[in-house]
Design an enzyme around this catalytic site. Structure first.
Site, mmCIF file in Angstrom:
data_model
loop_
_atom_site.group_PDB
_atom_site.id
_atom_site.type_symbol
_atom_site.label_atom_id
_atom_site.label_comp_id
_atom_site.label_asym_id
_atom_site.label_seq_id
_atom_site.Cartn_x
_atom_site.Cartn_y
_atom_site.Cartn_z
ATOM 1 C CD GLU A 160 41.579 70.856 21.227
ATOM 2 O OE1 GLU A 160 40.399 71.228 21.178
ATOM 3 O OE2 GLU A 160 41.943 69.832 21.821
ATOM 4 C CG ASN A 176 48.426 70.865 22.872
ATOM 5 O OD1 ASN A 176 49.215 70.008 22.472
ATOM 6 N ND2 ASN A 176 47.390 70.571 23.652
ATOM 7 C CG HIS A 236 43.651 62.704 21.942
ATOM 8 N ND1 HIS A 236 43.746 62.161 23.205
ATOM 9 C CD2 HIS A 236 43.734 64.049 22.101
ATOM 10 C CE1 HIS A 236 43.858 63.141 24.095
ATOM 11 N NE2 HIS A 236 43.860 64.298 23.447
ATOM 12 C CD GLU A 295 45.702 67.135 24.947
ATOM 13 O OE1 GLU A 295 44.640 66.540 24.670
ATOM 14 O OE2 GLU A 295 45.793 68.368 25.023
ATOM 15 C CG ASP A 300 44.224 59.092 24.606
ATOM 16 O OD1 ASP A 300 44.202 59.433 23.403
ATOM 17 O OD2 ASP A 300 43.510 59.632 25.463
HETATM 18 O O1 9MR Z 1 40.660 65.198 29.676
HETATM 19 C C1 9MR Z 1 39.797 66.317 29.617
HETATM 20 C C2 9MR Z 1 38.417 65.871 30.051
HETATM 21 O O2 9MR Z 1 38.412 65.463 31.402
HETATM 22 C C3 9MR Z 1 37.443 66.990 29.844
HETATM 23 O O3 9MR Z 1 36.146 66.545 30.122
HETATM 24 C C4 9MR Z 1 37.530 67.486 28.410
HETATM 25 C C5 9MR Z 1 36.552 68.624 28.235
HETATM 26 O O4 9MR Z 1 36.704 69.307 27.102
HETATM 27 O O5 9MR Z 1 38.857 67.891 28.130
HETATM 28 C C6 9MR Z 1 39.738 66.842 28.206
HETATM 29 O O6 9MR Z 1 41.020 67.195 27.787
HETATM 30 C C7 9MR Z 1 41.147 67.641 26.445
HETATM 31 C C8 9MR Z 1 42.326 68.550 26.389
HETATM 32 O O7 9MR Z 1 42.171 69.581 27.300
HETATM 33 C C9 9MR Z 1 42.525 69.105 24.994
HETATM 34 N N1 9MR Z 1 42.602 68.086 24.013
HETATM 35 C C10 9MR Z 1 41.548 67.090 24.061
HETATM 36 C C11 9MR Z 1 41.429 66.506 25.460
HETATM 37 C C12 9MR Z 1 40.390 65.418 25.482
HETATM 38 O O8 9MR Z 1 39.125 65.963 25.235
#
Ligand code: 9MR
Length: 670
Positions: free
Chosen positions: A329, A372, A407, A436, A438
């Protein structure tokens, strides 16, 4: 965090189980169905005590009749001076590792307190270190009415202490709680008669799931192994997890997840070496303890920390992790240059990316190194990401691939825009992965369904169908597709962007295949006429009608009726509590003659009494149990076998039955 289904919970459920056991029914069950929840613990605060609840630290917890959700009493917490203070209850004796529980509590602020938001969480302590798991995210609460916080929790670690507690997201308002329940929903067996995703997609790309510790035990592990060829630790490899304190690395969870993948022949995506979130403050703190300012010395210090971190984390996993999200990001399309103004950028410009990729390549020369990002379908973001990757590669920075998080939701983005996203990166010569994915059922923050409406599940299935059809067309470019979670019982979208139950994945909260699964596997199986029993309701949907565990895929026909029948039975107690237990029984035809209709018999050694059974019908006379097939699993052909589950009462001892017969043929027993 799904609403409890099938019938209201009562504190009597455990007693009922024992009572039913005592009258020893000789009753054929009605149609097989999913099990009802069993209350393991309830607190109603009607007896004038705190019922085992206490303060977390310094505040005061007392029985109260100033407000009650039911009856006349509740538990009042006053004198809070920190938002984390609140009522807590030890659960070590009640929660079994690997079993999923539903926790529910009603919360109301004391009269006159201003509105705030409350959370329901679990604290677990291991070896003197506390960790906190959120069960229900920050939910608006007021002094005017009761709000139910209901969520599910699976203990996935060995612990010395365990407790549930209510806190507020901010403020220190006095609050009442009432009608707490900890209930156990007997798990449906993982479906064994539906195609494995990993096989369906084998010619296209490995299919992956993001996982945490709860996904590698029990039924979750069975589902994961069966369907997925790749995993991504969702949080365990992030900086805050692996190096919370400078030079002090922690790999317990990451090792367990990567080890599980290695043991089961799965690939691992390493996520993520650097990000602007989940990075401990020390990384950006200078030698005097102050937040770093952009000086040459600080740049050198932060880059050396980055290098040290990557050397240790990547070095630990050698060849086991073959793909790394080196950078996560880093694009902000609202900036003219497209570069996110993170602390990394502010302190080092683009050098953090140059350093990270160079070091990762040195340590893992054969791993694929990715950048990513989310919203890479949005043209402005996509193009800025393209420009950055093009620039870095032109400089010789070893960026091998672009990860599209995906997402998305049921209405966004269009397939055309998604295709443009994939097409854009082809001329760059990079690999691409969906990292990722969903598909939220929500399209704005105001929507909330206690359980997903059938029509939305169908729309979601069509989205999965169309997106996977697109990915498959681009299978030469896409080297893996990962979903951000295994099943709807555990998804980050339950607390983002607001707390509500979402259902974004291919398997439901009971790990059963959703229409979305069929969208990927066989779109002709998406039900064109959703059942009215699961239509939306703002106050809670009626529960779906009982469903068999297997979707009625025709079973292989076997070799005909002339061979020999032999069988194997696997019997496992999957949960046990005072007076009751749940067991799973798997019957496999190990011969070469299929049966059409079957009866399984055994005797309990210790007076156990079945109270509920699913995926079959049952009779019990004395110690002897006779289980017949349900309508959909009567054919027992050589191959995967059938699964039956039951709840039963026990006292004294709960020994395993020693012998089983199918249609009179003794089976081998595991
Ligand atoms: O799935 C992850 C969640 O459990 C955490 O609380 C969150 C914290 O920032 O991060 C989530 O995963 C993220 C991923 O690392 C990067 N892209 C967005 C995902 C969803 O927030």
């Amino acid at each position: 965090m799904r609403a409890i289904r099938t019938r209201p919970l009562t504190g009597l459920a455990v007693l009922t189980l024992a009572a039913v056991a005592a009258v020893a029914p000789l009753t054929p069950t009605p149609a097989a169905h999913a099990a009802d929840p069993v209350v393991v613990l309830s607190s109603t605060f009607e007896d004038g005590t705190t019922e085992g609840w206490r303060a977390r630290g310094g505040e005061s917890v007392t029985p109260s009749t100033a407000a009650a959700h039911s009856g006349a009493g509740s538990l009042l917490t006053t004198g809070r001076t920190q938002s984390w203070q609140g009522p807590t209850r030890d659960l070590l004796a009640q929660l079994q590792k690997g079993t999923r529980y539903t926790l529910s509590v009603h919360v109301r602020l004391a009269a006159g307190e201003p509105a705030t938001r409350a959370r329901l969480s679990v604290q677990r302590d291991t070896g003197g270190t506390a960790a906190y798991d959120q069960v229900v995210g920050a939910t608006p609460v007021t002094a005017d009415g009761w709000v139910a916080l209901t969520g599910t929790y699976t203990l996935a670690h060995d612990v010395d202490a365990l407790s549930a507690y209510v806190e507020t997201a901010d403020g220190t308002a006095a609050l009442h709680i009432d009608d707490f329940t900890l209930s156990y929903v007997p798990a449906k067996p993982v479906q064994t008669d539906i195609p494995a995703l990993r096989e369906v997609l084998a010619d296209d790309f490995p299919i992956g799931a993001a996982i945490g510790m709860p996904q590698i035990i029990g039924n979750h592990a069975t589902l994961l192994r069966r369907h997925f060829a790749s995993v991504t630790p969702g949080n365990a490899l992030k900086w805050d997890a692996t190096e919370p304190v400078e030079g002090q690395f922690r790999f317990a969870d990451a090792d367990a997840l990567v080890g599980f993948a290695a043991d089961n022949g799965m690939a691992v995506r390493g996520h993520t070496l650097l990000w602007h979130q989940q990075t401990p403050a020390w990384v950006f703190t200078d030698a005097t303890g102050a937040p770093m300012t952009p000086t040459a010395a600080n740049k050198e210090l932060v880059l050396s920390r980055l290098e040290g971190h990557i050397r240790t984390v990547v070095g630990r996993y050698g060849d086991t992790i073959d793909t790394w999200d080196v950078a996560n990001e880093v694009i902000d399309e609202s900036q003219a240059d497209g570069l996110r103004r993170s602390r990394w950028y502010e302190l080092t410009g683009l050098d953090y990316l140059r350093t990270a990729f160079r070091v990762a390549r040195e340590v893992a020369p054969t791993a694929k190194l990715y950048v990513n990002d989310y919203n890479t379908n949005v043209p402005a973001k996509r193009d800025k990401l393209y420009a950055l990757v093009a620039q870095l590669r032109a400089e010789g920075v070893p960026v091998d691939g672009v990860g599209h998080q995906m997402h998305v939701n049921v209405a966004w983005p269009s397939i055309a825009e998604t295709e443009a996203m994939l097409r854009t990166f082809v001329p760059l010569g990079v690999e691409q992965q969906i990292t990722e994915m969903d598909v939220s059922i929500y399209t704005d923050d105001s929507q909330s369904y206690p359980s997903p409406p059938a029509e939305l599940l169908r729309t979601q299935a069509l989205r999965y169908r169309d997106l996977f059809a697109l990915y498959r067309r681009y299978a030469d470019e896409i080297t893996s597709v990962t979903l951000w979670g295994l099943a709807d019982d555990d998804t980050w979208l339950d607390s983002f962007p607001v707390a509500r139950k979402d259902a974004p994945l291919l398997f439901d909260t009971e790990l059963q295949a959703k229409p979305a699964y069929w969208g990927v596997v066989d779109p002709s199986r998406i039900d064109p006429t959703p059942s009215p029993t699961v239509s939306p309701s703002p106050t809670g949907s009626p529960s779906p009608s009982p469903t068999p565990t297997g979707t009625p895929t025709p079973t292989p026909t076997g070799t005909g009726g002339t061979g020999v029948f032999s069988c194997r039975v696997q019997y496992a107690v999957t949960g046990q509590w005072p007076g009751g237990f749940q067991a799973a029984v798997k019957v496999t035809n190990t011969g070469d003659r299929p049966l059409t209709g079957w009866t399984l018999r055994w005797s309990f050694p210790d007076g156990q009494r079945i109270t509920q059974l699913w995926n079959g019908t049952y009779r019990q006379e004395g110690a002897t149990v006779e289980v017949g097939n349900a309508a959909w699993n009567g054919r027992l052909a050589p191959g995967p076998g059938v699964d039956v589950g039951f709840l039963a009462g026990w006292s004294g001892a709960n020994g395993r039955p020693g012998a089983f017969q199918v249609d009179g043929t003794p089976c081998t027993v595991d």
